[in-house]
Scaffold this active site. Structure first.
Site, PDB file in Angstrom:
ATOM      1  N   GLU A  60       0.823  -1.205   0.000  1.00 41.21           N
ATOM      2  CA  GLU A  60       0.000   0.000   0.000  1.00 41.21           C
ATOM      3  C   GLU A  60       0.863   1.264   0.000  1.00 41.21           C
ATOM      4  O   GLU A  60       0.473   2.288  -0.561  1.00 41.21           O
ATOM      5  CB  GLU A  60      -0.947  -0.005   1.199  1.00 41.21           C
ATOM      6  CG  GLU A  60      -2.026  -1.076   1.142  1.00 41.21           C
ATOM      7  CD  GLU A  60      -3.108  -0.791   0.105  1.00 41.21           C
ATOM      8  OE1 GLU A  60      -3.108   0.310  -0.495  1.00 41.21           O
ATOM      9  OE2 GLU A  60      -3.973  -1.665  -0.101  1.00 41.21           O
ATOM     10  N   HIS A  70      -3.434  -9.432   1.905  1.00 40.69           N
ATOM     11  CA  HIS A  70      -3.992  -8.369   1.070  1.00 40.69           C
ATOM     12  C   HIS A  70      -2.915  -7.684   0.244  1.00 40.69           C
ATOM     13  O   HIS A  70      -3.067  -7.480  -0.966  1.00 40.69           O
ATOM     14  CB  HIS A  70      -4.705  -7.350   1.971  1.00 40.69           C
ATOM     15  CG  HIS A  70      -5.171  -6.130   1.254  1.00 40.69           C
ATOM     16  ND1 HIS A  70      -6.289  -6.114   0.433  1.00 40.69           N
ATOM     17  CD2 HIS A  70      -4.677  -4.850   1.228  1.00 40.69           C
ATOM     18  CE1 HIS A  70      -6.459  -4.902  -0.065  1.00 40.69           C
ATOM     19  NE2 HIS A  70      -5.497  -4.120   0.400  1.00 40.69           N
ATOM     20  N   HIS A  94      -8.456  -7.958  -4.997  1.00 38.87           N
ATOM     21  CA  HIS A  94      -9.586  -8.473  -4.224  1.00 38.87           C
ATOM     22  C   HIS A  94     -10.086  -9.798  -4.795  1.00 38.87           C
ATOM     23  O   HIS A  94     -10.518 -10.682  -4.043  1.00 38.87           O
ATOM     24  CB  HIS A  94     -10.723  -7.454  -4.213  1.00 38.87           C
ATOM     25  CG  HIS A  94     -10.500  -6.330  -3.252  1.00 38.87           C
ATOM     26  ND1 HIS A  94     -11.260  -5.184  -3.259  1.00 38.87           N
ATOM     27  CD2 HIS A  94      -9.609  -6.170  -2.236  1.00 38.87           C
ATOM     28  CE1 HIS A  94     -10.844  -4.373  -2.303  1.00 38.87           C
ATOM     29  NE2 HIS A  94      -9.846  -4.953  -1.680  1.00 38.87           N
ATOM     30  N   GLU A 115     -15.906   8.416  -2.091  1.00 36.56           N
ATOM     31  CA  GLU A 115     -15.410   7.805  -3.317  1.00 36.56           C
ATOM     32  C   GLU A 115     -16.250   8.166  -4.537  1.00 36.56           C
ATOM     33  O   GLU A 115     -16.551   7.317  -5.385  1.00 36.56           O
ATOM     34  CB  GLU A 115     -15.328   6.277  -3.146  1.00 36.56           C
ATOM     35  CG  GLU A 115     -14.343   5.624  -4.103  1.00 36.56           C
ATOM     36  CD  GLU A 115     -14.117   4.169  -3.767  1.00 36.56           C
ATOM     37  OE1 GLU A 115     -13.072   3.858  -3.203  1.00 36.56           O
ATOM     38  OE2 GLU A 115     -14.996   3.345  -4.079  1.00 36.56           O
TER      39      GLU A 115
END
Length: 366
Positions: free
Chosen positions: A183, A262, A250, A235
């Protein structure tokens, strides 16, 4: 060590993300006015949760510890229902508060329970993983998983504060720490190229809490996300760029029954998105190669098993960014220039996946 306060503002209010060491003394002020505080935490973090509870009790609060399963196993409707029942049994009112302790799964769940109990009570998040600090706990997104996909049920519910205590990272398994780096690197590719430069400068150091650039990497990633979500809480615009690499990522997580880290899945998804952009004439091969090199330098995967494509493509069709039958991907038009690719042809998708296919499955997260 000094404490860095990074503000997050949106139409619903303002809160700070604190980055530093030994931050639990900040907790009592963040839940001021509550009579009871529920501390939702993974079963494996009982010691950390007790430290949180002790800080709250010292502030005069009644603490209700609420352990949940570790990892993604906590993000289910059954676990959420059990937590609602526990809150009800303690007569939790709208003035009471929820504290979520743990990784991204735990803070997602705690935030969702806080968002839905009495249509919203205060929450404070104490992420204990790198992934939680730079991504899951910042921005007010909460959610649980369903058999059909990840985070398909959720709510936007900004916390009253986020405490990123860097000392909690010292006991994090290295593979989990590396997963969180995905990330951070994502933020580098879509917004802040200095992040990629710092990782390339010291890839080994980037994989440890004691690295020369560790705090700067974390703060740069948090500042970037804080800036994005401050301008787009729900969003409806720019925030969508935070999903770079997540559409395929995902789908991989679901295919692996959420036993796949993840960050590892997102790393593969970023390479896939880069290949899509290259095939669509948006970026050159050099930028795709940089994706592979930066991610691989810290031990993140860049490919996935070839026999999984049909199932992955079916799962992507229910991604949150899809519009009807139209798939949409966050891609790049150049370094730090994110864009949306809407409705890529099946042939384009097939070719992009071939470019990332054939790798072994990476180690499972449990």
């Amino acid at each position: 060590m000094t404490v860095t306060r990074i503000g997050v503002g949106d139409p619903t209010g303002h809160y700070d993300v604190l980055v530093g060491e030994h931050l639990l003394n900040e907790l009592p002020a963040l839940v001021e006015g509550a009579a009871q505080v529920a501390v939702i935490h993974p079963e494996g973090l009982a010691r950390v949760a007790e430290d949180v509870a002790a800080a709250l009790r010292a502030g005069g609060y009644t603490v209700r510890p609420m352990p949940v399963p570790d990892g993604e196993a906590a993000k289910t409707s059954a676990v959420a229902t059990d937590l609602w029942s526990r809150l009800g049994s303690f007569n939790f009112t709208r003035s009471d508060a929820v504290v979520g302790v743990g990784g991204g799964a735990a803070t997602d769940l705690a935030g969702f329970v806080a968002a839905t109990w009495l249509r919203g009570v205060r929450s404070v998040l104490v992420p204990t993983t790198l992934l939680g600090m730079v991504d899951a706990a910042v921005g007010g997104k909460t959610g649980i998983n369903t058999p059909e996909g990840k985070n398909l049920v959720g709510a936007f519910h900004p916390p009253a504060g986020v405490l990123c205590d860097l000392t909690t990272l010292e006991s994090l398994p290295k593979a989990d720490y590396i997963g969180g780096l995905a990330e951070i690197i994502k933020a580098g590719f879509i917004d802040d190229p200095v992040i990629c430069d710092l990782v390339e400068d010291d890839p080994e150091g980037a994989t440890t809490p004691g690295g020369a650039h560790t705090r700067e990497l974390i703060e740069r990633a948090v500042r970037f996300k804080a800036d994005v979500v401050s301008g787009d809480l729900k969003e409806s615009g720019r925030r969508e760029i935070l999903n770079y690499g997540h559409t395929l990522g995902h789908a991989i997580e679901r295919a692996e029954n959420y036993t796949f880290r993840h960050g590892y899945a997102v790393a593969i998804g970023m390479v896939f998105a880069a290949e899509l952009a290259r095939l669509d004439g948006r970026i050159d091969e050099a930028l795709v190669r940089r994706h592979r090199d930066v991610l691989a330098s810290v031990g993140l995967p860049t490919s996935y098993t070839a026999d999984s494509w049909e199932a992955l493509r079916a799962t992507m069709s229910v991604d949150k960014k899809a519009r009807g039958a139209t798939l949409r991907f966050v891609v790049l038009d150049g370094p730090a220039t994110p864009a949306i690719l809407s409705g890529p042809t099946p042939a384009l998708l097939d070719e992009a996946f071939r470019a990332v296919a054939g790798g072994p499955r990476v180690p499972q997260s449990h």
